[in-house]
Design a protein around this motif. Sequence first.
Motif, PDB file in Angstrom:
ATOM      1  N   LEU A 152      -0.297   5.309   7.330  1.00  0.00           N
ATOM      2  CA  LEU A 152      -1.593   4.906   6.795  1.00  0.00           C
ATOM      3  C   LEU A 152      -2.729   5.532   7.595  1.00  0.00           C
ATOM      4  O   LEU A 152      -3.720   6.012   7.014  1.00  0.00           O
ATOM      5  CB  LEU A 152      -1.715   3.381   6.806  1.00  0.00           C
ATOM      6  CG  LEU A 152      -0.840   2.618   5.806  1.00  0.00           C
ATOM      7  CD1 LEU A 152      -0.991   1.114   6.019  1.00  0.00           C
ATOM      8  CD2 LEU A 152      -1.213   2.996   4.380  1.00  0.00           C
ATOM      9  N   THR A 179       4.909   2.788   9.124  1.00  0.00           N
ATOM     10  CA  THR A 179       3.982   2.619   8.000  1.00  0.00           C
ATOM     11  C   THR A 179       2.542   2.637   8.483  1.00  0.00           C
ATOM     12  O   THR A 179       1.677   3.256   7.857  1.00  0.00           O
ATOM     13  CB  THR A 179       4.290   1.316   7.252  1.00  0.00           C
ATOM     14  OG1 THR A 179       5.634   1.364   6.760  1.00  0.00           O
ATOM     15  CG2 THR A 179       3.342   1.111   6.080  1.00  0.00           C
ATOM     16  N   CYS A 194       1.666  -4.599   7.392  1.00  0.00           N
ATOM     17  CA  CYS A 194       2.504  -3.513   6.879  1.00  0.00           C
ATOM     18  C   CYS A 194       3.719  -3.327   7.771  1.00  0.00           C
ATOM     19  O   CYS A 194       3.679  -3.562   8.979  1.00  0.00           O
ATOM     20  CB  CYS A 194       1.701  -2.211   6.779  1.00  0.00           C
ATOM     21  SG  CYS A 194       1.006  -1.602   8.340  1.00  0.00           S
ATOM     22  N   ARG A 249      10.034   8.322   3.710  1.00  0.00           N
ATOM     23  CA  ARG A 249       8.670   8.627   4.160  1.00  0.00           C
ATOM     24  C   ARG A 249       8.620   8.542   5.685  1.00  0.00           C
ATOM     25  O   ARG A 249       9.121   7.600   6.275  1.00  0.00           O
ATOM     26  CB  ARG A 249       7.667   7.638   3.567  1.00  0.00           C
ATOM     27  CG  ARG A 249       7.348   7.879   2.104  1.00  0.00           C
ATOM     28  CD  ARG A 249       6.155   7.031   1.669  1.00  0.00           C
ATOM     29  NE  ARG A 249       5.837   7.299   0.273  1.00  0.00           N
ATOM     30  CZ  ARG A 249       6.330   6.627  -0.745  1.00  0.00           C
ATOM     31  NH1 ARG A 249       7.182   5.638  -0.530  1.00  0.00           N
ATOM     32  NH2 ARG A 249       5.987   6.940  -1.979  1.00  0.00           N
ATOM     33  N   TYR A 295      -0.341   5.401   1.077  1.00  0.00           N
ATOM     34  CA  TYR A 295       1.066   5.317   1.474  1.00  0.00           C
ATOM     35  C   TYR A 295       1.960   6.078   0.497  1.00  0.00           C
ATOM     36  O   TYR A 295       2.863   6.816   0.914  1.00  0.00           O
ATOM     37  CB  TYR A 295       1.496   3.856   1.554  1.00  0.00           C
ATOM     38  CG  TYR A 295       2.928   3.678   1.992  1.00  0.00           C
ATOM     39  CD1 TYR A 295       3.311   3.976   3.295  1.00  0.00           C
ATOM     40  CD2 TYR A 295       3.898   3.225   1.108  1.00  0.00           C
ATOM     41  CE1 TYR A 295       4.627   3.834   3.700  1.00  0.00           C
ATOM     42  CE2 TYR A 295       5.214   3.081   1.506  1.00  0.00           C
ATOM     43  CZ  TYR A 295       5.574   3.385   2.803  1.00  0.00           C
ATOM     44  OH  TYR A 295       6.875   3.253   3.197  1.00  0.00           O
TER      45      TYR A 295
END
Length: 270
Positions: A199, A195, A232, A47, A262
């Motif tokens: 988000l 991350t 996170c 990701r 996420y």
Amino acid sequence: MTTHRPNTPLPYIEFDGRPATEEDLRIPTLYGYGHFTAMQVRDGRVRGLGLHLARLDAANRELFGLPVDGDRVRELIRHALDGAGLRDASVRVHGYLPPGATHTTLMVTVREPAAGPAGARSLMSVPYARTAPHIKRPGEFGQTYYGILAGRAGFDEALLTAPGGVVTEGSITNVGFWDGSSVVWPDAPALAGITMSLLERGLERAGRPSARRPVTLEGPDGVGRFPAAFVCNSQGIAPVRRIDGTAFAIDEELMRELGTVYDGAPEDAV
């Protein structure tokens, strides 16, 4: 899917696409000035891969005046995963420029995949702000030092603060707060975690844009005015149950929404 080769010790390390030698390992040991990015690979996909590649290139240009080719990085990650015999893994890519070198040395480390955070986290505030916090780099003595102190005091992580009790970031995470209607990220110098960035983008797409506002330990902008908080990083998202003596509720609905956002972030093949 994990198919680790039993004769390959972890962490498995490669330098510029070849297994590390003793001479290679002198580079991070003796010339620690560098940068890195950390990612979780699942079935050969990541990701926010483009964000990781952009981070490496930007940091390398700032530190060494040299670009980092994203396709080359992907090739090196694939090669190291194959060498370790893993499709699911924790991967780090480090950039170094040893004295006298004319090109950046890229070190790729491969470990077993990380499990997500276990349970709600407790944070101990500490008076420490990183130099050039926008660059992710190894060997951060202050973060490690205060992280150990926090653990000894019964906390899960240190919360870094600038003068005046200004909240910046966790020692290994970004911290976010919930004001009842939106996510608030501290408006202070900090690393823009991958991350965190995923988000932010996902919340925006979902019609729930997050905000950047000053957050302090005390006062009108103090952490106590938020009903919930979370941390996170590349290993996942976890609720915060307390910062020092301030307790937070575990907002299950918020955590589900963050998890959905996420999980919905696009994955790219390395």
